[in-house]
Design a protein around this motif. Structure first.
Motif, PDB file in Angstrom:
ATOM      1  N   ARG A 214     -20.960  20.561 -30.803  1.00  0.00           N
ATOM      2  CA  ARG A 214     -20.174  20.449 -32.037  1.00  0.00           C
ATOM      3  C   ARG A 214     -20.315  21.741 -32.821  1.00  0.00           C
ATOM      4  NH1 ARG A 214     -20.944  15.965 -36.895  1.00  0.00           N
ATOM      5  NH2 ARG A 214     -18.893  16.234 -37.862  1.00  0.00           N
ATOM      6  N   LEU A 215     -19.186  22.370 -33.122  1.00  0.00           N
ATOM      7  CA  LEU A 215     -19.163  23.597 -33.907  1.00  0.00           C
ATOM      8  C   LEU A 215     -18.441  23.317 -35.214  1.00  0.00           C
ATOM      9  CD1 LEU A 215     -18.142  26.116 -31.093  1.00  0.00           C
ATOM     10  CD2 LEU A 215     -20.449  25.580 -31.890  1.00  0.00           C
ATOM     11  N   MET A 216     -19.029  23.783 -36.310  1.00  0.00           N
ATOM     12  CA  MET A 216     -18.436  23.559 -37.627  1.00  0.00           C
ATOM     13  C   MET A 216     -18.315  24.886 -38.365  1.00  0.00           C
ATOM     14  SD  MET A 216     -20.413  20.082 -38.781  1.00  0.00           S
ATOM     15  CE  MET A 216     -21.985  20.810 -38.281  1.00  0.00           C
ATOM     16  N   ARG A 217     -17.187  25.023 -39.046  1.00  0.00           N
ATOM     17  CA  ARG A 217     -16.942  26.216 -39.843  1.00  0.00           C
ATOM     18  C   ARG A 217     -16.882  25.823 -41.312  1.00  0.00           C
ATOM     19  NH1 ARG A 217     -15.245  30.592 -37.782  1.00  0.00           N
ATOM     20  NH2 ARG A 217     -14.206  29.584 -36.020  1.00  0.00           N
ATOM     21  N   PHE A 218     -17.482  26.663 -42.150  1.00  0.00           N
ATOM     22  CA  PHE A 218     -17.432  26.384 -43.582  1.00  0.00           C
ATOM     23  C   PHE A 218     -16.120  26.918 -44.140  1.00  0.00           C
ATOM     24  CE2 PHE A 218     -18.469  27.283 -48.071  1.00  0.00           C
ATOM     25  CZ  PHE A 218     -18.845  26.000 -48.452  1.00  0.00           C
ATOM     26  N   ALA A 219     -15.339  26.017 -44.753  1.00  0.00           N
ATOM     27  CA  ALA A 219     -13.994  26.367 -45.232  1.00  0.00           C
ATOM     28  C   ALA A 219     -13.915  26.394 -46.746  1.00  0.00           C
ATOM     29  CB  ALA A 219     -12.971  25.381 -44.672  1.00  0.00           C
ATOM     30  N   GLY A 220     -15.010  26.731 -47.398  1.00  0.00           N
ATOM     31  CA  GLY A 220     -15.026  26.795 -48.853  1.00  0.00           C
ATOM     32  C   GLY A 220     -15.583  25.525 -49.454  1.00  0.00           C
ATOM     33  N   ALA A 221     -15.948  25.630 -50.729  1.00  0.00           N
ATOM     34  CA  ALA A 221     -16.584  24.494 -51.389  1.00  0.00           C
ATOM     35  C   ALA A 221     -15.662  23.293 -51.466  1.00  0.00           C
ATOM     36  CB  ALA A 221     -17.052  24.900 -52.790  1.00  0.00           C
ATOM     37  N   GLY A 222     -14.353  23.535 -51.535  1.00  0.00           N
ATOM     38  CA  GLY A 222     -13.421  22.428 -51.642  1.00  0.00           C
ATOM     39  C   GLY A 222     -13.302  21.619 -50.371  1.00  0.00           C
ATOM     40  N   ARG A 223     -13.206  22.286 -49.222  1.00  0.00           N
ATOM     41  CA  ARG A 223     -13.036  21.592 -47.943  1.00  0.00           C
ATOM     42  C   ARG A 223     -14.354  21.346 -47.235  1.00  0.00           C
ATOM     43  NH1 ARG A 223      -9.011  24.540 -44.175  1.00  0.00           N
ATOM     44  NH2 ARG A 223      -9.334  22.593 -43.000  1.00  0.00           N
ATOM     45  N   GLY A 224     -15.319  22.190 -47.455  1.00  0.00           N
ATOM     46  CA  GLY A 224     -16.624  21.996 -46.834  1.00  0.00           C
ATOM     47  C   GLY A 224     -16.629  22.387 -45.367  1.00  0.00           C
ATOM     48  N   LEU A 225     -17.300  21.588 -44.533  1.00  0.00           N
ATOM     49  CA  LEU A 225     -17.448  21.877 -43.114  1.00  0.00           C
ATOM     50  C   LEU A 225     -16.322  21.219 -42.325  1.00  0.00           C
ATOM     51  CD1 LEU A 225     -21.304  21.327 -42.897  1.00  0.00           C
ATOM     52  CD2 LEU A 225     -20.110  23.517 -42.754  1.00  0.00           C
ATOM     53  N   VAL A 226     -15.625  22.015 -41.524  1.00  0.00           N
ATOM     54  CA  VAL A 226     -14.534  21.502 -40.697  1.00  0.00           C
ATOM     55  C   VAL A 226     -14.876  21.759 -39.236  1.00  0.00           C
ATOM     56  CG1 VAL A 226     -12.821  21.855 -42.500  1.00  0.00           C
ATOM     57  CG2 VAL A 226     -13.255  23.682 -40.853  1.00  0.00           C
ATOM     58  N   ASP A 227     -14.361  20.896 -38.365  1.00  0.00           N
ATOM     59  CA  ASP A 227     -14.654  21.012 -36.940  1.00  0.00           C
ATOM     60  C   ASP A 227     -13.944  22.227 -36.354  1.00  0.00           C
ATOM     61  OD1 ASP A 227     -14.137  20.404 -33.922  1.00  0.00           O
ATOM     62  OD2 ASP A 227     -15.734  19.037 -34.515  1.00  0.00           O
ATOM     63  N   ALA A 228     -14.708  23.057 -35.657  1.00  0.00           N
ATOM     64  CA  ALA A 228     -14.152  24.262 -35.038  1.00  0.00           C
ATOM     65  C   ALA A 228     -14.402  24.283 -33.536  1.00  0.00           C
ATOM     66  CB  ALA A 228     -14.759  25.511 -35.684  1.00  0.00           C
ATOM     67  N   THR A 229     -14.792  23.135 -32.957  1.00  0.00           N
ATOM     68  CA  THR A 229     -15.113  23.106 -31.528  1.00  0.00           C
ATOM     69  C   THR A 229     -13.899  23.459 -30.690  1.00  0.00           C
ATOM     70  OG1 THR A 229     -16.608  21.285 -32.089  1.00  0.00           O
ATOM     71  CG2 THR A 229     -16.281  21.770 -29.755  1.00  0.00           C
ATOM     72  N   GLY A 230     -12.714  22.985 -31.100  1.00  0.00           N
ATOM     73  CA  GLY A 230     -11.504  23.256 -30.335  1.00  0.00           C
ATOM     74  C   GLY A 230     -11.111  24.713 -30.312  1.00  0.00           C
ATOM     75  N   GLU A 231     -11.707  25.529 -31.178  1.00  0.00           N
ATOM     76  CA  GLU A 231     -11.415  26.958 -31.193  1.00  0.00           C
ATOM     77  C   GLU A 231     -12.252  27.729 -30.177  1.00  0.00           C
ATOM     78  OE1 GLU A 231     -12.024  28.339 -35.157  1.00  0.00           O
ATOM     79  OE2 GLU A 231     -10.954  26.636 -36.066  1.00  0.00           O
ATOM     80  N   HIS A 232     -13.189  27.054 -29.550  1.00  0.00           N
ATOM     81  CA  HIS A 232     -14.104  27.726 -28.617  1.00  0.00           C
ATOM     82  C   HIS A 232     -14.251  26.878 -27.362  1.00  0.00           C
ATOM     83  CE1 HIS A 232     -15.183  30.607 -31.765  1.00  0.00           C
ATOM     84  NE2 HIS A 232     -15.237  29.575 -32.579  1.00  0.00           N
ATOM     85  N   LEU A 233     -13.140  26.645 -26.690  1.00  0.00           N
ATOM     86  CA  LEU A 233     -13.153  25.785 -25.506  1.00  0.00           C
ATOM     87  C   LEU A 233     -13.901  26.420 -24.344  1.00  0.00           C
ATOM     88  CD1 LEU A 233      -9.530  24.306 -25.558  1.00  0.00           C
ATOM     89  CD2 LEU A 233     -11.666  23.273 -26.360  1.00  0.00           C
ATOM     90  N   ASP A 234     -14.117  27.725 -24.383  1.00  0.00           N
ATOM     91  CA  ASP A 234     -14.904  28.357 -23.321  1.00  0.00           C
ATOM     92  C   ASP A 234     -16.327  27.812 -23.318  1.00  0.00           C
ATOM     93  OD1 ASP A 234     -15.138  29.575 -25.857  1.00  0.00           O
ATOM     94  OD2 ASP A 234     -16.024  31.374 -24.971  1.00  0.00           O
TER      95      ASP A 234
END
Length: 319
Positions: A214-234
């Motif tokens: 599970r990979l998570m990216r911080f998208a700012g205080a408003g959105r918080g942590l969002v899933d970024a696993t699909g961006e790194h399918l390798d």
């Protein structure tokens, strides 16, 4: 680190992140990795209080304009069962957060949540920029206590009003289970790498569970942590290959429960768009009673439940 992390972390994670001045790990459960944090200073003050022979420890971590002060008050016993944790965040000398505004057990005062062991190279409190806006975030890791669970990560992001004036910090909490988490520099910016906590104990014990990446990216205080696993399918493909090589060990073994392994393997397959071929393999195993040592009907019921769960948890690629 238990379960999948202890068996294949070196293969999945690849080379360890090179030490930099801007990225830092959060916490790995039982085998922790660390990256130095730029502009971090540690001030330690130990004193004995007169009440209940408690020990108070105060530490300070800085990064850019942000100063974090953590005070832990624990009973004079080893290991402490309960801790009183107080955290403040100051920015440019102005206090913008105190732990009085806590969520859950993360800053619940005298609770079962503990601050993990603090070392200069691997602190549970880190100040680092997660979203590349030159404004550092604050990352705090805590341990709920107990033999089988759990690490909890809090990320504090700066809030601003319409005029852009800082007004406080918003806390975002994610349970990272046994795996813990680490900040990794990947294409597109740093991400928080952990394991999907929902898979622990869902189909098997912690030791037999293989929570998917599970990979998570911080998208700012408003959105918080969002899933970024699909961006790194390798990385997902690499993980699935590791799990695939373990399948024969379970398939041809007697009295081996493959539900935990197959759940992680299937989750990676669904994320890669391989639901139909994954289901074909699972159903073949079920027909031959190779998932776990029980009836064919129960093996097939496991496959149906796993399929519904992975769809509900949005492991299929969005169209």
């Amino acid at each position: 680190m238990t379960g999948f992390g202890a068996r294949a972390a070196a293969v999945l994670d690849g080379p360890r992140p090179r030490r930099t001045s801007t990225l830092a790990p959060v916490r790995s459960a039982f085998r922790r990795r660390a990256v130095a944090v730029g502009a971090t200073s540690l001030g330690v003050a130990l004193l004995l209080t007169t009440a209940a022979a408690a020990t108070s420890t105060t530490r300070t971590v800085t990064g850019g304009p942000v100063t974090v002060t953590v005070t832990v008050v624990s009973p004079d016993e080893a290991p402490p069962v309960k801790q009183g944790l107080h955290l403040t965040i100051d920015r440019d000398g102005r206090r913008l957060f105190t732990s009085d505004a806590h969520r859950g057990c993360t800053f619940a005062g005298a609770s079962g949540c503990l601050l993990p062991e603090w070392t200069a190279s691997d602190p549970p409190v880190v100040v680092t920029d997660l979203d590349g806006d030159d404004e550092p975030e604050v990352l705090v890791t805590q341990f709920t206590g107990g033999a089988n669970c759990c690490l909890v990560l809090s990320v504090f992001g700066l809030r601003r009003d319409a005029a852009g004036t800082p007004t406080g910090y918003r806390q975002h909490v994610v349970w990272t289970g046994h795996a813990g988490s680490v900040v990794r520099p990947l294409d597109g910016g740093p991400v928080i790498q952990t394991r999907d906590f929902r898979f622990e104990y869902r189909w098997a014990s912690a030791v037999e569970s293989y929570p998917p990446l599970r990979l998570m990216r911080f998208a700012g205080a408003g959105r918080g942590l969002v899933d970024a696993t699909g961006e790194h399918l390798d990385l997902v493909r690499r993980e699935r290959a590791v799990l695939h090589r373990r399948l024969p060990f379970y398939r041809h073994g007697r009295d081996r429960d493959a539900r935990g392994l197959l759940a992680g393997w299937a989750a990676d397959g669904y994320r890669l768009g391989l639901r139909h071929s994954t289901l074909h393999t699972l159903r073949t195993w079920a027909t031959k009673r190779q998932i776990f040592d029980t009836t064919v009907a129960r093996n097939r019921a496991y496959v149906r439940q796993l399929d519904r769960t992975l769809i509900r948890w949005h492991f299929l690629p969005s169209r």
